[in-house]
Write an enzyme that holds these catalytic residues in place. Structure first.
Site, PDB file in Angstrom:
ATOM      1  N   GLU A  31      -5.551  -3.550 -10.846  1.00  0.00           N
ATOM      2  CA  GLU A  31      -4.260  -3.716 -11.495  1.00  0.00           C
ATOM      3  C   GLU A  31      -4.294  -5.091 -12.157  1.00  0.00           C
ATOM      4  O   GLU A  31      -4.652  -6.074 -11.513  1.00  0.00           O
ATOM      5  CB  GLU A  31      -3.110  -3.665 -10.488  1.00  0.00           C
ATOM      6  CG  GLU A  31      -1.769  -3.806 -11.196  1.00  0.00           C
ATOM      7  CD  GLU A  31      -0.562  -3.825 -10.265  1.00  0.00           C
ATOM      8  OE1 GLU A  31      -0.741  -4.088  -9.062  1.00  0.00           O
ATOM      9  OE2 GLU A  31       0.547  -3.576 -10.761  1.00  0.00           O
ATOM     10  N   ARG A 258     -12.491  -3.484   3.426  1.00  0.00           N
ATOM     11  CA  ARG A 258     -12.349  -4.637   2.536  1.00  0.00           C
ATOM     12  C   ARG A 258     -13.203  -5.784   3.036  1.00  0.00           C
ATOM     13  O   ARG A 258     -13.584  -5.836   4.196  1.00  0.00           O
ATOM     14  CB  ARG A 258     -10.898  -5.130   2.535  1.00  0.00           C
ATOM     15  CG  ARG A 258      -9.874  -4.145   2.191  1.00  0.00           C
ATOM     16  CD  ARG A 258      -8.518  -4.832   2.240  1.00  0.00           C
ATOM     17  NE  ARG A 258      -8.360  -5.680   1.081  1.00  0.00           N
ATOM     18  CZ  ARG A 258      -7.606  -5.359   0.029  1.00  0.00           C
ATOM     19  NH1 ARG A 258      -6.924  -4.237   0.027  1.00  0.00           N
ATOM     20  NH2 ARG A 258      -7.515  -6.153  -0.998  1.00  0.00           N
ATOM     21  N   LYS A 268      -3.919 -11.680  -3.287  1.00  0.00           N
ATOM     22  CA  LYS A 268      -3.571 -12.023  -4.668  1.00  0.00           C
ATOM     23  C   LYS A 268      -2.200 -12.680  -4.723  1.00  0.00           C
ATOM     24  O   LYS A 268      -1.952 -13.552  -5.542  1.00  0.00           O
ATOM     25  CB  LYS A 268      -3.539 -10.750  -5.521  1.00  0.00           C
ATOM     26  CG  LYS A 268      -4.782 -10.505  -6.341  1.00  0.00           C
ATOM     27  CD  LYS A 268      -4.500  -9.425  -7.377  1.00  0.00           C
ATOM     28  CE  LYS A 268      -5.781  -8.744  -7.819  1.00  0.00           C
ATOM     29  NZ  LYS A 268      -5.505  -7.534  -8.616  1.00  0.00           N
TER      30      LYS A 268
END
Length: 552
Positions: A31, A258, A268
């Site tokens: 994104e 992850r 983020k």
RNA sequence: UGGGGCGUAGCCAAGUGGUAAGGCACGGGACUUUGACUCCCGCAUUCGCUGGUUCAAGUCCAGCCGUCCCAGCCA
């Protein structure tokens, strides 16, 4: 880089064997709401390297279905970082999820026609209440049984902007009693009047991730949609969309854990906050774990990719030691980096048996590991600078560097003996007066005596003055374990993590080194010269086992 | 406590019924014109726990424990 092989490639091998897929096609779907970081590198590596392994294709797709969070600044940086990391443009092309909005709309209409989606007028609060809890089933929305005709009309009206933001959603009609919360009639379209970075104001309804993602994958012919493990719970919904929408292709979603790195903030949200509150200079501040910051510090794509691979690809939660990353870059730079000498904390050394107007040059290897890197000429003169820590007035046991009446090798030049130490009023060493073994030159002592230590140096008249930024465990917390639960990580950033060091002395040949050349900061680490502002950023510290011994 | 995932050394991780790979870290030694690099050597009698099946279990079965994810109209 070694070829990847892990549980994901096993799945793919089987899919090829059973005929599920022929040409493998993967994708990385960020994104555009922030810069890529070391954690993103794992997702890129997995999808990209698998496409390479199977001679398949790899797409970059911006997952831009939420207009309020996205921006073209991020689009550009992501493209640049991926190009840098993989060394090429995405073989399958670059796409935007938002380019499929019309297709998503068509799929939604098809679902409505089939009685598999409905427009729901419940408020946010009501939706939440109707959803039930983890342990109790939800209740059907009172709008669940609207006819396809009515839904079609309402959905069209949603698109036409007849309803205010947030007043209605389109929902998939699945199962309000499902033990998987994602299957309790999830929202697939929402009403938001926000400027989209590509679509402008063309839309006021936007598809949600769970609906848009499988459609995007299917339209692009993705065979394997490899994502991180928190999406495992979404897989049944992913498959529901793929099975129930008129799509040309059935991609397969699989998940991996992850990447977490010790003492490193990877969210983020926090990274953006660091930038926005100006606690760091920007996304490429050397303390950041972003790819652009690592690049600025001199990390290479290969070292990062290597790190990700060596850290392992599996499904277990893990916290990888950042020392593995440092090992990877050290390993590479040790072979490739040109060496240059620099002094961070200078003290003056005067060679008393070397005359003031004399000067000569020594030829020094650019990389002892690699003769093809050539040599450079560095000037030698009566006045030099050496590293403060390379001299000890009161040497600890086993100290191999310079001490009063001791001898040491100046790297690539003479062996010198310290005859006199000059201190200031505070007892600080300010100057060393030494004699050089001129007979030996840059060679072994003619009398066969043993000189253990070798230190780096810079000729004073020709030294370049510089400022260097040193970091101390960048972008990190002093100790992650010390952060009380619920505390803002930003409050725990080490205030000394970026320190400017003025008055550093660099050897003159640094000036001729092309921008971007790595320099070995003797005994200290590697540096990269910044093209824009001429800063030197320290990246990796070499091991200093003596320092370690002293700590004990 | 509903569902799903995951537990192998300090940190990662391979292992798919036949007697615990590898990397990082760490410790010891050799070498060295940077105490780096390189090279040797060492580093899990045991795989979350407890039972069971089997000639044989990290691998199969049962129960338990721990941990992560899910109740956004974020991704």
């Amino acid at each position: 880089m070694e070829e990847v092989s892990n549980f994901l490639t096993e799945i793919i091998d089987e899919d090829i064997a059973t005929g599920f897929s022929e040409q493998i096609h993967t994708r990385f779907p960020p994104e555009p709401n922030g810069y890529l970081h070391i954690g993103s590198a794992k997702a890129i590596f997995i999808n990209w390297s698998i496409s390479k392994k199977y001679n398949g294709l790899f797409n970059l797709r911006y997952d831009d279905t939420n207009p309020v969070k996205e921006d073209t600044e991020y689009v550009d940086s992501i493209w640049e970082d991926i190009r840098w990391l993989t060394g090429e443009e995405p073989s399958g092309g670059v796409y935007y999820g938002s380019d499929y909005f019309e297709k998503c709309y068509e799929c939604a209409v098809a679902l409505i026609r089939d009685g598999k989606a409905y427009v729901c007028d419940l408020t946010h609060e009501e939706v939440r209440a109707y959803r039930g809890t983890l342990t109790t089933p939800g209740k059907n929305s009172p709008y669940r049984d609207r006819t396809p005709e009515e839904n079609l009309q309402l959905f069209q009206a949603m698109r036409d902007g007849k309803f205010p933001d947030g007043s209605r959603i389109l929902r998939a009609k699945i199962d309000m009693a499902s033990p998987n919360m994602n299957m309790r009639d999830p929202a697939i379209y929402r009403i938001v009047r926000a400027h989209h970075h590509r679509q402008g104001n063309a839309w006021c309804i936007y598809p949600l991730y769970d609906f848009a993602h499988p459609i995007q994958d299917a339209l692009e012919g993705i065979t394997h949609s490899l994502c991180s493990i928190e999406f495992e719970n979404h897989r049944p919904l992913y498959e529901w969309v793929v099975d129930n929408c008129p799509l040309p292709h059935h991609p397969k979603q699989r998940e991996f854990a992850r990447l977490n790195v010790t003492n490193t903030v990877m969210s983020k949200r926090y990274l953006r906050e660091l930038v926005e509150t100006q606690k760091v200079e920007g996304w490429d501040d050397p303390r950041m774990p972003t790819l652009c910051a690592l690049r600025r510090r001199g990390y290479t794509p290969n070292a990062i990719l290597n790190f990700v691979q060596r850290a392992g690809i599996a499904k277990a939660n893990s916290l990888v030691d950042i020392r593995l990353l440092e090992h990877c870059i050290r390993e590479e730079l040790n072979e490739t980096a040109l060496r240059r000498m620099a002094i961070t904390e200078p003290i003056k050394m005067v060679i008393t048996n070397y005359s003031e107007d004399e000067t000569e040059v020594f030829s020094v290897s650019n990389n002892p590991q690699d003769a093809s890197a050539g040599t450079r000429e560095i000037p030698f003169s009566r006045e030099l600078y050496i590293e403060k820590s390379d001299f000890a007035l009161v040497p600890p046991p086993k100290f191999q560097r310079l001490k009063p009446d001791g001898e040491v090798r100046l790297m690539g030049a003479y062996i010198v003996r310290c005859n006199e130490v000059i201190t200031d009023e505070n007892g600080e060493v300010v100057e060393l007066r030494c004699t050089a073994d001129l007979e030996t030159g840059n060679g072994m002592p003619v009398d066969g005596r043993k000189v253990r230590g070798t230190i780096h140096w810079v000729s004073a008249p020709t030294a370049i003055d510089a400022s260097i930024y040193l970091y101390n465990n960048l972008f990190s917390l002093e100790n992650t374990n010390d952060v009380p639960e619920g505390t803002n990580y930003l409050d725990y950033l080490n205030p000394d993590s970026l320190k400017r060091l003025d008055g550093c002395k660099l050897e003159p040949s640094v000036a001729e080194v092309p921008v971007g050349t790595r320099m070995q900061f003797v005994r200290m680490g590697y540096f990269i010269k910044d093209a824009e502002d001429n800063r030197y950023n320290r990246i990796v510290t070499l091991k200093d086992s003596f320092a370690k011994t002293m700590q004990k």
